[in-house]
Design a protein around this motif. Structure first.
Motif, PDB file in Angstrom:
ATOM      1  N   LEU A   1       9.209   8.640 -10.934  1.00  0.00           N
ATOM      2  CA  LEU A   1       8.019   8.801 -10.111  1.00  0.00           C
ATOM      3  C   LEU A   1       8.119   7.811  -8.960  1.00  0.00           C
ATOM      4  CD1 LEU A   1       5.418   8.951 -13.021  1.00  0.00           C
ATOM      5  CD2 LEU A   1       6.699  10.832 -11.996  1.00  0.00           C
ATOM      6  N   ARG A   2       7.793   8.258  -7.756  1.00  0.00           N
ATOM      7  CA  ARG A   2       8.112   7.437  -6.582  1.00  0.00           C
ATOM      8  C   ARG A   2       7.049   7.607  -5.489  1.00  0.00           C
ATOM      9  NH1 ARG A   2      13.131   9.508  -5.626  1.00  0.00           N
ATOM     10  NH2 ARG A   2      14.125   7.892  -6.879  1.00  0.00           N
ATOM     11  N   TYR A   3       6.780   6.481  -4.788  1.00  0.00           N
ATOM     12  CA  TYR A   3       5.936   6.490  -3.594  1.00  0.00           C
ATOM     13  C   TYR A   3       6.613   5.670  -2.496  1.00  0.00           C
ATOM     14  CZ  TYR A   3       1.849   8.066  -6.321  1.00  0.00           C
ATOM     15  OH  TYR A   3       0.972   8.768  -7.117  1.00  0.00           O
ATOM     16  N   GLU A   4       6.506   6.109  -1.264  1.00  0.00           N
ATOM     17  CA  GLU A   4       6.836   5.240  -0.143  1.00  0.00           C
ATOM     18  C   GLU A   4       5.714   4.207  -0.016  1.00  0.00           C
ATOM     19  OE1 GLU A   4       7.948   7.429   3.493  1.00  0.00           O
ATOM     20  OE2 GLU A   4       7.940   9.195   2.177  1.00  0.00           O
ATOM     21  N   VAL A   5       6.084   2.960   0.276  1.00  0.00           N
ATOM     22  CA  VAL A   5       5.086   1.896   0.347  1.00  0.00           C
ATOM     23  C   VAL A   5       5.350   1.010   1.561  1.00  0.00           C
ATOM     24  CG1 VAL A   5       4.684   1.863  -2.148  1.00  0.00           C
ATOM     25  CG2 VAL A   5       6.453   0.376  -1.162  1.00  0.00           C
TER      26      VAL A   5
ATOM     27  N   THR B   1       0.847  -1.182   0.000  1.00  0.00           N
ATOM     28  CA  THR B   1       0.000   0.000   0.000  1.00  0.00           C
ATOM     29  C   THR B   1       0.891   1.243   0.000  1.00  0.00           C
ATOM     30  OG1 THR B   1      -0.105  -0.016   2.430  1.00  0.00           O
ATOM     31  CG2 THR B   1      -1.884  -1.126   1.234  1.00  0.00           C
ATOM     32  N   ILE B   2       0.393   2.315  -0.572  1.00  0.00           N
ATOM     33  CA  ILE B   2       1.129   3.580  -0.622  1.00  0.00           C
ATOM     34  C   ILE B   2       0.987   4.292   0.710  1.00  0.00           C
ATOM     35  CG2 ILE B   2       1.200   5.858  -1.717  1.00  0.00           C
ATOM     36  CD1 ILE B   2       0.330   4.461  -4.325  1.00  0.00           C
ATOM     37  N   THR B   3       2.105   4.719   1.273  1.00  0.00           N
ATOM     38  CA  THR B   3       2.091   5.351   2.593  1.00  0.00           C
ATOM     39  C   THR B   3       2.671   6.757   2.598  1.00  0.00           C
ATOM     40  OG1 THR B   3       4.238   4.379   3.169  1.00  0.00           O
ATOM     41  CG2 THR B   3       2.264   3.119   3.745  1.00  0.00           C
ATOM     42  N   GLY B   4       3.196   7.213   1.489  1.00  0.00           N
ATOM     43  CA  GLY B   4       3.829   8.526   1.447  1.00  0.00           C
ATOM     44  C   GLY B   4       3.361   9.341   0.261  1.00  0.00           C
ATOM     45  N   PRO B   5       3.783  10.610   0.191  1.00  0.00           N
ATOM     46  CA  PRO B   5       3.323  11.506  -0.871  1.00  0.00           C
ATOM     47  C   PRO B   5       3.940  11.169  -2.229  1.00  0.00           C
ATOM     48  CG  PRO B   5       5.015  12.576   0.414  1.00  0.00           C
ATOM     49  CD  PRO B   5       4.715  11.275   1.114  1.00  0.00           C
ATOM     50  N   HIS B   6       3.292  11.670  -3.249  1.00  0.00           N
ATOM     51  CA  HIS B   6       3.820  11.583  -4.605  1.00  0.00           C
ATOM     52  C   HIS B   6       5.155  12.319  -4.660  1.00  0.00           C
ATOM     53  CE1 HIS B   6       3.635  11.686  -9.055  1.00  0.00           C
ATOM     54  NE2 HIS B   6       4.114  12.896  -8.931  1.00  0.00           N
ATOM     55  N   GLU B   7       6.177  11.667  -5.231  1.00  0.00           N
ATOM     56  CA  GLU B   7       7.507  12.277  -5.351  1.00  0.00           C
ATOM     57  C   GLU B   7       7.986  12.167  -6.790  1.00  0.00           C
ATOM     58  OE1 GLU B   7      12.028  11.270  -3.935  1.00  0.00           O
ATOM     59  OE2 GLU B   7      10.486  11.207  -2.384  1.00  0.00           O
ATOM     60  N   GLU B   8       8.675  13.192  -7.239  1.00  0.00           N
ATOM     61  CA  GLU B   8       9.264  13.205  -8.577  1.00  0.00           C
ATOM     62  C   GLU B   8      10.740  13.555  -8.472  1.00  0.00           C
ATOM     63  OE1 GLU B   8       5.233  14.659 -10.931  1.00  0.00           O
ATOM     64  OE2 GLU B   8       6.930  16.029 -10.780  1.00  0.00           O
ATOM     65  N   GLU B   9      11.565  12.855  -9.240  1.00  0.00           N
ATOM     66  CA  GLU B   9      12.996  13.154  -9.332  1.00  0.00           C
ATOM     67  C   GLU B   9      13.288  13.511 -10.782  1.00  0.00           C
ATOM     68  OE1 GLU B   9      17.353  11.078  -8.464  1.00  0.00           O
ATOM     69  OE2 GLU B   9      15.519  10.220  -7.600  1.00  0.00           O
ATOM     70  N   TYR B  10      13.776  14.730 -11.000  1.00  0.00           N
ATOM     71  CA  TYR B  10      13.882  15.292 -12.344  1.00  0.00           C
ATOM     72  C   TYR B  10      15.263  15.015 -12.940  1.00  0.00           C
ATOM     73  CZ  TYR B  10       9.782  17.543 -10.457  1.00  0.00           C
ATOM     74  OH  TYR B  10       8.559  17.768  -9.855  1.00  0.00           O
TER      75      TYR B  10
END
Length: 206
Positions: free
Chosen positions: A195-199, A167-176
């Motif tokens: 594109l990254r999520y903590e899970v 399950t996703i537990t953190g905010p939407h994150e982007e690394e450019y």
């Protein structure tokens, strides 16, 4: 993140001689090829220099990135040139809420040796600080192309998370990794964004 935000930010940075020509390349770096498929990995906590800004990222994003990069480059503790990390942003928001209410947390990874922020007078509404982004298990995928076409890639990532029993537990994150250049938007088809999520494993603790 919208291309005109990056373009405006890089224009600010070029005045200080701080920006590099992001987007000048067209090949996907070999170490990122496998990331075109979603994956779950474990990441260590990362010290970060961040600038928080609330408002429509089209307008406040340029100021936030401008301040972020100025502070990063003015610190003697941060690596520059080829060793410079890619900027990131976290969006702890519901994306269907008005963009004028969005909170953007714009960040650059920094070494632990950076313990002070260079003196500065931030624009009204911006706050710079040193913090640590916690990670642990994360789900991530490489998005190739314009920021406006991220949603199908995000759907793949979210579906993968569910299929793997997480399950996703953190905010939407982007690394450019690659974006607009100082001279313009470049070719959006060549943009590279992680594109990254903590899970968390949904069965953990059962």
């Amino acid at each position: 993140m919208e291309a005109n935000v990056w373009k405006a930010a890089l224009t600010v940075l070029s005045v200080f001689g701080l920006a590099s020509p992001l987007g000048a390349q067209t090949e996907i770096p070999p170490e990122l090829e496998d990331l075109k498929q979603p994956r779950i990995v474990t990441r260590l906590p990362q010290p970060m220099l961040v600038v928080e800004a609330r408002g429509n990222p089209t307008t406040v994003g340029a100021e936030a990135f401008g301040l972020l990069f100025q502070l990063y480059y003015r610190s003697p503790a941060t690596p520059k040139g080829p060793d410079q990390p890619a900027p990131r942003a976290r969006w702890p928001v519901e994306f269907d809420q008005p963009r004028s209410e969005w909170l953007g947390i714009y960040g650059m990874p920094v070494p632990e040796e950076m313990v002070d922020i260079p003196g500065h007078a931030p624009p009204v509404g911006l706050e710079a600080k040193l913090t640590t982004w916690e990670y642990g298990d994360v789900a991530e995928i490489l998005h190739v192309g314009p920021y406006t076409r991220e949603e199908p890639t995000l759907e793949r990532l979210r579906s993968f998370v569910e299929e793997q029993g997480y399950t996703i537990t953190g905010p939407h994150e982007e690394e450019y990794i690659r974006g607009p250049t100082m001279s313009g938007p470049g070719d959006p088809e060549q943009y590279l964004t992680i594109l990254r999520y903590e899970v968390r494993n949904a069965s953990a603790g059962e």
